[in-house]
Design an enzyme around this catalytic site. Structure first.
Site, mmCIF file in Angstrom:
data_model
loop_
_atom_site.group_PDB
_atom_site.id
_atom_site.type_symbol
_atom_site.label_atom_id
_atom_site.label_comp_id
_atom_site.label_asym_id
_atom_site.label_seq_id
_atom_site.Cartn_x
_atom_site.Cartn_y
_atom_site.Cartn_z
ATOM 1 N N ASP A 891 0.856 -1.199 0.000
ATOM 2 C CA ASP A 891 0.000 0.000 0.000
ATOM 3 C C ASP A 891 0.884 1.238 0.000
ATOM 4 O O ASP A 891 1.841 1.329 0.777
ATOM 5 C CB ASP A 891 -0.916 -0.005 1.233
ATOM 6 C CG ASP A 891 -1.882 1.161 1.194
ATOM 7 O OD1 ASP A 891 -1.603 2.158 1.874
ATOM 8 O OD2 ASP A 891 -2.892 1.053 0.487
ATOM 9 N N GLU A 934 -4.680 2.319 -4.292
ATOM 10 C CA GLU A 934 -3.233 2.427 -4.179
ATOM 11 C C GLU A 934 -2.653 1.166 -3.562
ATOM 12 O O GLU A 934 -1.583 1.191 -2.989
ATOM 13 C CB GLU A 934 -2.863 3.646 -3.333
ATOM 14 C CG GLU A 934 -3.359 3.595 -1.882
ATOM 15 C CD GLU A 934 -4.687 4.311 -1.725
ATOM 16 O OE1 GLU A 934 -5.409 4.409 -2.738
ATOM 17 O OE2 GLU A 934 -4.991 4.757 -0.605
#
Length: 1023
Positions: A891, A934
């Site tokens: 992430d 993301e």
């Protein structure tokens, strides 16, 4: 004469006493419902248990100041650092942003009020009055200082027509319905007067709480007058008034700054002693809010003395205050607001977060140390032993030689302590002797007189110094369970016989650790750590049952806790689940009810049978109920009132009225009545709460229908957050979703994660998303809802364009056919080559289409759907061949700030660059996918957790070292990585959950780091 006077005086006293008695009886008969309310078995013992939502939960600031519930069912919480909308799972936070039009004008929220049209009024500290529109997610400021309108808003009250009364630093104003027009109401033009509270009651009267007293405008009148009273009440009203409430009986409740609460009925005013400013309840604290609950109870919120509650008769005041001994007590004694939600919950805005509890009395509750009423508090929370005596007193044993005697009728708890050599010992065993004396097991035996509580140590050399863990009378004999065998004390003969396990004697005790003694009919059964024994007290022989490896009909586990009978069967609680066998079979054949059948846990601490014939099972940290006839299982949850606790072994008892009691680390948990048959009908709505299209938030409006807003043809990604607007125990609700025609199975949302359905690269057309929420508990329900949305077609997907293309293709084919007929021989070779080229082109086109369906359009990586398929294939391969594989969940840290600061174009550049780094650093056999906005996922066949962690570290280092530029500004970005390696027999869901927890650990460790998941068994304990 004196004798006559004395005789007359006695007659007068007698008549006076008789009149008082008659008057009292009449009064009690008129108040019979209230008296009945007060005399129920556990009335007064239940204490609200609060759930806390604070900054760690997602609030912008822990000091909460205002509460409201809008027409859609969302809870709004005002804080000193912003405003939050809560859907049960996620907080949507609104803050002051000076360069953004439509944002808050002040982060300090003082008051909130929901409007009938779904909008919300927001009163701030220095930013005036705002109105929030859910159709745009924007705030509009109403009124200005230049027009005489105050910037500090203290209170809001509905005018019953869609408008609002506004209490400000400059007085009281009126927001006209369905408009932006605000008029001045009080004081007169040019006069300064602060208003802290305002209320329009059902009669139409307008009440104003000001800085110097209470004012009212009577129904139909135009003049506003000040109310004055003489004496102590007048002094209480001759000051700042912060709270106003009209109850269901027409009484006006007035909360003052220092002198407590005044109750006004008609032209009369009064004060209850407990609500005076000088009382031990109010302590001269400012009364911030007053609310009447659906059951008639009154809640009074104070600024420093907690919440004061009164029952419907305005008696029995209780102070709800923070107590470190009660983990679920209210978070703080400073309360700014109270809210009743539409599910019967009560919210309190405190300086340490927002608390919620039930307004109704839970049927499962816990008595513990630190109760609001000290007379009903236990001496400790660690309940080790239980006994119900013939007079319904409850004897409770604790660690360190402590004992409590609970008298429900008197509403008291008497604290005792064993003395001498017994002090410091856990009190696990208590029994009532035939003569009414109470025998307590400690280091030997102690006898208590139940009337005087005088204790006497019983001198039995055989038991001297031995910890006693079980006691039971069988006739005149006392059976004593210890860690060193069973002792039988024949009290008539004063003879003690000691029974122990002997390895070569099949008729000896199965194990020396005798933890519980059960009497079933005329049989005595012993629960031990090595199985169970049926004891013939006449012959001294034992028939033993224990776990036999390879025998599916033996006990599932030897460690046993309780034995009882129900539905003609014997039920045994073990650390391998609940074992059930027929009573008629001399050699029982056991079947097990375990976690696979829905049991809350296999480590069964105690069993109890309720009045409905259902078996209650206390495992280490939960309660389950088994229907003895069908063997169906339900598990209680926080929605039922079950606390967060560890239930102790064989610490359970049933009262004659059917109440069940279980002892644990949080105190004494009481089940008032059988509730397993009740059906729950949830008033909450399962609804979408957030919509993100191409990673941009789209407002859903005040009323969320089954049809979402139309999505444009440029839609690349769709994220639909959804929630059941049920705030009873929101963390326990389990969610899943399924996109019809796209997902084969329901996709479960991992526990602890906000429910979000995320999809990328959806084709144009209509879709139906099915949502599901499973509410836990003894009367839990499963709710479903269908949500429709449509993605507009691309230009080339319209039927006119497609028709034109088809027509052109047909014409071209026709021309080619004619050409082929004419030039068949001469062009045979050329046509054959053309066919081959077109076949190849078609194959390439199909390949490209397949690639588009499997990849993310921005980064070129695999998309989540395709990697999920690869993960399933790899899982099947590893399961079949016994190989290993690992996953890395990555992430980007603070990626939202990149988008916010540099723009989404720069954000896309960062995503593309990081994707390239990942592809470069992984092995050729590894698969890299964009897992979310993301988030990225790397699947590594044949890799161990160490190999995966090394590659994760390499990826993290490369990304951290890579510079990025936006408008000639250089910046860096980092990633957090969670690594997990598959373990045998583990599901992909479990593997991904461990990787997600490892990622969460990396985030919690400060980000820009790699964390490995523990093994599946260790991870369960760690997380």
């Amino acid at each position: 004469m004196c004798n006559l006077m004395r005789h007359e005086m006695r007659n007068w006293k007698f008549l006076h006493a008789l009149a008082l008695r008659i008057l009292t009886l009449l009064l009690l008969s008129s108040l019979w419902p209230i008296a009945a309310y007060a005399q129920s078995g556990w009335t007064g013992w239940q204490t609200p248990s609060f759930i806390l939502f604070d900054k760690q939960s997602g609030l912008p600031h822990s000091t909460t100041t205002a509460l409201a519930q809008d027409t859609a069912g969302f809870i709004w919480i005002g804080t000193r650092g912003g405003l939050a909308r809560f859907d049960g799972q996620r907080f949507q936070v609104f803050k002051q942003t000076n360069d953004k039009k439509g944002s808050l004008t002040d982060n300090y929220i003082r008051t909130l009020m929901a409007l009938p049209d779904g909008k919300l009024l927001v009163g701030t500290n220095v930013g005036g009055l705002l109105r929030f529109d859910p159709a745009t997610n924007n705030f509009t400021r109403l009124g200005t200082k230049s027009t005489g309108f105050g910037e500090r808003i203290y209170g809001l009250s509905t005018d019953g027509k869609g408008g609002a009364w506004i209490a400000t630093e400059r007085g009281v104003h009126h927001l006209l319905p369905n408009s932006n027009t605000i008029t001045n109401v009080w004081p007169a033009e040019g006069v300064v007067g602060r208003a802290f509270s305002v209320l329009q009651d059902e009669t139409g009267a307008l009440w104003i709480g000001s800085g110097d007293g209470l004012y009212v405008r009577r129904p139909g009148a135009s003049r506003i007058e000040r109310l004055t009273f003489a004496g102590e009440i007048g002094a209480a009203l001759d000051q700042d008034i912060w709270a106003l409430m009209r109850d269901s009986k027409g009484r006006l409740w007035v909360g003052s700054g220092t002198d407590g609460v005044v109750i006004i009925e008609g032209d009369k005013a009064s004060q209850i002693a407990a609500l005076k400013g000088s009382s031990a309840y109010i302590k001269h604290s400012t009364v911030r809010a007053i609310s009447e609950l659906p059951d008639g109870k009154i809640w009074i919120a104070t600024d420093g003395s907690g919440v004061i509650t009164l029952d419907p008769s305005l008696q029995n005041p209780v102070a709800l205050r923070n107590n470190p001994e009660r983990a679920n007590s209210i978070a703080s004694d400073t309360i700014r607001a109270v809210l009743k939600d539409d599910q019967g919950g009560v919210w309190a805005a405190t300086e340490l977060g927002a608390n919620r509890t039930f307004s109704r009395t839970p049927k499962i509750f816990t008595i513990s140390a630190g109760m609001p009423n000290p007379r009903r508090s236990l001496i400790s929370n660690e309940v080790r032993g239980l006994l119900v005596t013939h007079d319904n007193h409850i004897w409770t044993g604790f660690s360190n030689g402590l004992i409590d005697v609970i008298d429900r009728k008197a509403g008291t708890v008497h604290h005792l302590r064993v003395t001498g050599r017994h002090q410091g010992q856990d009190v696990k065993a208590l029994v009532e002797a035939p003569d009414g004396k109470i025998l307590v097991g400690a280091r030997g035996l102690v006898e208590f007189d139940p009337n005087t509580f005088r204790q006497t140590s019983i001198n039995l050399p055989e038991l001297e110094g031995k910890p006693i863990i079980a006691l039971r009378f069988v006739g005149n004999s006392l059976l004593v369970g210890t860690y060193s065998g069973l002792f039988v004390w024949d009290r008539q003969k004063n003879k003690i016989t000691h029974y122990i396990h002997k390895d070569h004697d099949h008729y000896s005790l199965v194990n020396n650790e005798v933890m519980n003694i059960n009497v079933i009919g005329d049989q005595v059964w012993l629960s031990t750590s090595g199985g169970i024994s049926r004891f013939n007290i006449k012959t001294g022989r034992f028939t033993n049952f224990f776990n036999v490896s390879g025998d599916p009909f033996s006990l599932p586990q030897n460690y046993s806790s309780s034995i009882l009978t129900a539905a003609g069967k014997m039920w045994v609680g073990t650390y391998g689940g609940v074992a059930v066998a027929s009573l008629n079979n001399p050699k029982p054949r056991f079947t097990a009810i375990t976690e696979d059948d829905g049991l809350s846990g296999n480590d069964v601490s105690a069993l109890l049978l309720d009045n409905n014939g259902k078996v209650w099972v206390a495992s280490s940290n939960a309660l389950s109920v088994i229907d003895a006839r069908t063997k169906s299982v339900r598990t209680a949850s926080k929605t039922d009132g079950v606390p967060v606790t560890t239930f102790n072994r064989f610490t359970a008892a049933r009262l004659p009225d059917g109440s069940l009691m279980f002892g644990g680390s949080a105190g004494l948990t009481v089940v008032q009545s059988v509730i397993a048959n009740e059906k729950q009908v949830s008033a909450a709505q399962l609804t979408p709460t957030t919509l993100e299209v191409n990673e941009r938030l789209v407002p859903l409006g005040a009323t969320i229908s089954d049809q979402l807003p139309a999505l444009s043809a440029s839609t690349r990604s769709v994220r639909i957050g959804f929630s059941l607007l049920d705030y009873s125990a929101p963390r326990e609700i389990r969610y899943s979703y399924k996109l019809e025609g796209f997902d084969k199975n329901w996709i479960s949302v991992p526990a602890g994660m906000a429910a979000t359905a995320a999809y990328t690269n959806l084709a144009s057309g209509p879709y139906t998303l099915r949502l599901r929420a499973q509410v836990p508990g003894l009367s839990g329900v499963t709710l479903e809802r269908k949500i429709n949305f449509e993605i507009a077609a691309q230009w080339h997907e319209h039927w006119i364009v497609r028709g034109a293309i088809v027509a052109l293709v047909m014409l071209a084919v026709f021309g080619l056919v004619q050409l082929r007929v004419r030039l068949l021989r001469r062009q045979a070779n050329i046509l054959e080559k053309q066919v081959q080229e077109r076949t190849r082109a078609l194959s390439d086109a199909n390949t490209r289409l397949d690639q588009l369906a499997r990849t993310d359009p921005l980064t070129g990586l695999l998309n989540r759907r395709h990697l999920t398929e690869l993960l399933s294939i790899e899982h099947d391969r590893a399961t079949r061949l016994g190989s290993e594989f690992a996953v890395i969940l990555i992430d980007l840290d603070h990626f939202k700030s990149v988008n916010d600061k540099y723009g989404h174009h720069t954000g896309d550049t960062v995503l593309e660059a990081t994707a390239r780094i990942m592809q470069t650093e992984v092995r050729s056999i590894d698969s890299v996918a964009r897992y979310g906005g993301e988030e990225f996922l790397i699947l590594m066949p044949g890799a161990s957790v160490e190999q995966a962690a090394a590659i994760a570290e390499r990826v993290r280092t490369k990304i951290a070292e890579m510079p990025f530029f936006a408008d000639e500004i250089m910046f860096n970005i980092s990633v957090s990585c969670g690594v997990a390696a598959w373990e045998r027999a583990e599901s992909t869901v479990s593997l991904m959950r461990r990787a997600d927890r490892a990622l969460y650990a990396a985030k919690s460790a400060g980000r820009n780091s790699v964390r490995q998941s523990l093994s599946k068994s260790l991870a369960h304990n760690e997380f």
